[in-house]
Design a protein around this motif. Structure first.
Motif, PDB file in Angstrom:
ATOM      1  N   PRO A   8       0.854  -1.189   0.000  1.00 58.42           N
ATOM      2  CA  PRO A   8       0.000   0.000   0.000  1.00 58.42           C
ATOM      3  C   PRO A   8       0.892   1.243   0.000  1.00 58.42           C
ATOM      4  O   PRO A   8       2.031   1.198   0.476  1.00 58.42           O
ATOM      5  N   ASP A   9       0.393   2.340  -0.541  1.00 62.50           N
ATOM      6  CA  ASP A   9       1.208   3.547  -0.673  1.00 62.50           C
ATOM      7  C   ASP A   9       1.812   4.005   0.648  1.00 62.50           C
ATOM      8  O   ASP A   9       2.969   4.424   0.694  1.00 62.50           O
ATOM      9  N   HIS A  10       1.046   3.953   1.734  1.00 63.85           N
ATOM     10  CA  HIS A  10       1.593   4.451   3.000  1.00 63.85           C
ATOM     11  C   HIS A  10       2.746   3.578   3.496  1.00 63.85           C
ATOM     12  O   HIS A  10       3.706   4.085   4.074  1.00 63.85           O
ATOM     13  N   GLU A  11       2.704   2.292   3.229  1.00 61.69           N
ATOM     14  CA  GLU A  11       3.814   1.413   3.604  1.00 61.69           C
ATOM     15  C   GLU A  11       5.017   1.666   2.688  1.00 61.69           C
ATOM     16  O   GLU A  11       6.161   1.643   3.129  1.00 61.69           O
ATOM     17  N   ARG A  12       4.733   1.879   1.424  1.00 64.57           N
ATOM     18  CA  ARG A  12       5.807   2.179   0.467  1.00 64.57           C
ATOM     19  C   ARG A  12       6.506   3.483   0.860  1.00 64.57           C
ATOM     20  O   ARG A  12       7.731   3.579   0.806  1.00 64.57           O
ATOM     21  N   LEU A  13       5.712   4.481   1.277  1.00 63.14           N
ATOM     22  CA  LEU A  13       6.295   5.758   1.701  1.00 63.14           C
ATOM     23  C   LEU A  13       7.193   5.549   2.915  1.00 63.14           C
ATOM     24  O   LEU A  13       8.299   6.074   2.974  1.00 63.14           O
ATOM     25  N   ARG A  14       6.734   4.767   3.870  1.00 64.90           N
ATOM     26  CA  ARG A  14       7.540   4.482   5.060  1.00 64.90           C
ATOM     27  C   ARG A  14       8.885   3.867   4.664  1.00 64.90           C
ATOM     28  O   ARG A  14       9.941   4.263   5.156  1.00 64.90           O
ATOM     29  N   GLU A  15       8.861   2.931   3.728  1.00 67.28           N
ATOM     30  CA  GLU A  15      10.101   2.294   3.275  1.00 67.28           C
ATOM     31  C   GLU A  15      11.001   3.277   2.520  1.00 67.28           C
ATOM     32  O   GLU A  15      12.216   3.252   2.675  1.00 67.28           O
ATOM     33  N   GLU A  16      10.404   4.123   1.710  1.00 67.69           N
ATOM     34  CA  GLU A  16      11.185   5.122   0.965  1.00 67.69           C
ATOM     35  C   GLU A  16      11.877   6.092   1.918  1.00 67.69           C
ATOM     36  O   GLU A  16      13.052   6.410   1.740  1.00 67.69           O
ATOM     37  N   LEU A  17      11.160   6.584   2.910  1.00 68.90           N
ATOM     38  CA  LEU A  17      11.747   7.520   3.870  1.00 68.90           C
ATOM     39  C   LEU A  17      12.859   6.840   4.663  1.00 68.90           C
ATOM     40  O   LEU A  17      13.899   7.447   4.925  1.00 68.90           O
TER      41      LEU A  17
END
Length: 83
Positions: A8-17
């Protein structure tokens, strides 16, 4: 064919950060938003804009330096004054 489930986008964002070694506060400053907005994205409560992904990709490139960030900040400030 890649059978890995898409995050999900919010998990992907967490990984990117995490990969960029950015704290939420630093990400907010870089992206020109408030910390509250970053928290909202990370919780999944708010849709993440497509431009955010481009900005994070640029952050990974070596040509993004402090001068670029200052120009981006000035641009966003001008846009806010026009709106």
């Amino acid at each position: 064919m890649n059978n890995t489930p898409k995050l999900p986008d919010h998990e992907r964002l967490r990984e990117e950060l995490w990969a960029l070694n950015l704290l939420n506060k630093e990400a907010a400053l870089y992206l020109g938003v408030t910390e509250r907005t970053v928290y909202s994205w990370l919780s999944g409560a708010t849709r993440i804009p497509k431009m955010l992904w481009l900005a994070l990709e640029l952050k990974q490139c070596s040509f993004v330096d402090e001068a670029f960030l200052e120009r981006q900040k000035a641009f966003l400030e001008r846009q806010n004054k026009i709106s």
